[in-house]
Structures are given as C-alpha cells and as structure tokens.
Design an enzyme around this catalytic site. Structure first.
Site, PDB file in Angstrom:
ATOM      1  N   ASP A  11       0.870  -1.167   0.000  1.00  0.00           N
ATOM      2  CA  ASP A  11       0.000   0.000   0.000  1.00  0.00           C
ATOM      3  C   ASP A  11       0.916   1.229   0.000  1.00  0.00           C
ATOM      4  OD1 ASP A  11      -2.188   1.741   0.415  1.00  0.00           O
ATOM      5  OD2 ASP A  11      -1.950   1.601   2.586  1.00  0.00           O
ATOM      6  N   ASP A 176      -1.925  -0.910   5.848  1.00  0.00           N
ATOM      7  CA  ASP A 176      -2.282  -0.500   7.210  1.00  0.00           C
ATOM      8  C   ASP A 176      -3.788  -0.522   7.450  1.00  0.00           C
ATOM      9  OD1 ASP A 176      -2.718   3.054   7.243  1.00  0.00           O
ATOM     10  OD2 ASP A 176      -2.611   1.771   5.468  1.00  0.00           O
TER      11      ASP A 176
END
Length: 211
Positions: A11, A176
């Site tokens: 990410d 996350d």
C-alpha cells in the site's frame, strides 16, 4: 530467496508514506469544506473524494465539485496543497527496504487507493528528494483511479494477480487498513498489517520467511 513469497505488494499511504489524516482535514476545512472530517476517510474515500479515487471524475471535475461545496472557485494548486496534507513523511528506511527486497529477488508492486493529485507528487522526480519518482522503486503500479476500483473490493486484487500472473500463495500484501488486509486474505494472499508510520522494515521478514 524464500520459495513461497515471490511477490510483495505494498500500500502507498500508511506504509510507504506516513499519512497525516488530521492535517489533510485541516487543509480541506481551510478551503471552506464543511464537515471535512466526515468527508475524508483514512482508508476508503466516499463522495467526490471516492469518485476521484475511482477515476470516475477527472481532477478538473473534482476541482469544480469541491469549489461548489466550498462556495468559491478553487485553484488546482489549492486542491493539490490540501491533498498533500496527507503526506507526513517518506521515511528513507522504507525506500531502502524496498530496494533491498528487489535486490533479493522479489517482485515489488504498489497497490493503492489514490488520486491524480497525490500521484502528481509521487510520479514526479521530487518524490524521494533525490531525483527519483515512485516508479524508480517498484516493478509495477496499480492505482485505483487508473484501474477503476478501490480496495477492499476484491476486483482490485484479482486484476493485479491476473495482470502480473501471480499466485496468491506466492504473494505478501502489506497494508495498514484492516479491511483491505481481510479482503486480500479471502483470496489466499498472505498479509501483514502494520500501523500507519510503523517501522515494518525488519518485521516484514517474519512474514516473508513464514512457512
């Protein structure tokens, strides 16, 4: 190299770049956006923000729609400044780790819910302060506004797996966002969910080397 984890998918915001959600909210509020905190989501954007990150509207249309919400005509630079409020820091340790992982033989990919404003910075040679864009560090980029889908929609992951000809069991996804990680896990992808800004550079090897 570990035989199982061949591909590592990162990410962008929260993992590669540390995010400052509160600063982004402050900047959009300063433009005149009411309820900025409700309109800006840390993981998956909605409203015109989501439309932008899905690629359903262009940056020009976003500016016009945001201008209507703020009650005045906004400039491109004002919107860019607000979006870049999310950018807290780009830890050198993260870039070093990504380079090392590629040197060790892993294919390293970026998979991000993002938009043209954030990518104007990331895709420029100003990204790392050393004349390199984010493309210098990754083998491939999968960006929501280009693909037309956002995490945690499984279509985003399936598209990447198909385009890269990757097996889920060979792949580690680092994000996350708990919902994003859960969606990837459902497809058989290995996952690691550090917190925003956490130093993951050593712990990642626990997941890479896991049987």
């Amino acid at each position: 190299m570990n035989n199982k984890v061949k591909n590592i998918v990162f990410d962008f915001g929260g993992v590669v770049v540390t995010l400052d959600h509160d600063e982004a909210v402050r900047r959009f509020a300063a433009l005149g956006l009411e309820n900025a905190a409700e309109q800006l989501n840390p993981y998956t954007q909605g409203g015109i923000f989501g439309e932008l990150e899905l690629g359903n509207i262009s940056d020009e249309v976003f500016i016009e729609k945001l201008s209507q919400l703020c009650g005045r005509q906004l400039s491109y630079d004002e919107c860019l400044h607000a979006w870049l409020g999310y950018r807290k820091e780009l830890p050198q340790r993260n870039l070093d780790a990504i380079v090392r992982l590629r040197e060790e033989g892993h294919r390293v990919i970026l998979l991000s819910n993002t938009n043209p404003f954030m990518m104007k910075w990331a895709l420029s040679n100003e990204f790392d302060g050393k004349g390199h864009s984010v493309e210098h560090y990754f083998d491939a980029l999968y960006l929501s506004y280009r693909i037309g889908v956002m995490k945690p929609n499984e279509t985003f992951f399936r598209t990447m797996l198909m385009m890269e000809r990757m097996l889920p069991s060979d792949t580690l996804f680092v994000d996350d966002g708990p919902r994003n990680v859960a969606a990837a896990s459902q497809l058989g992808i290995r996952t690691f969910c550090p917190e925003n800004g956490e130093d993951w550079t050593k712990e990642i090897y626990n997941y890479i080397n896991k049987d």
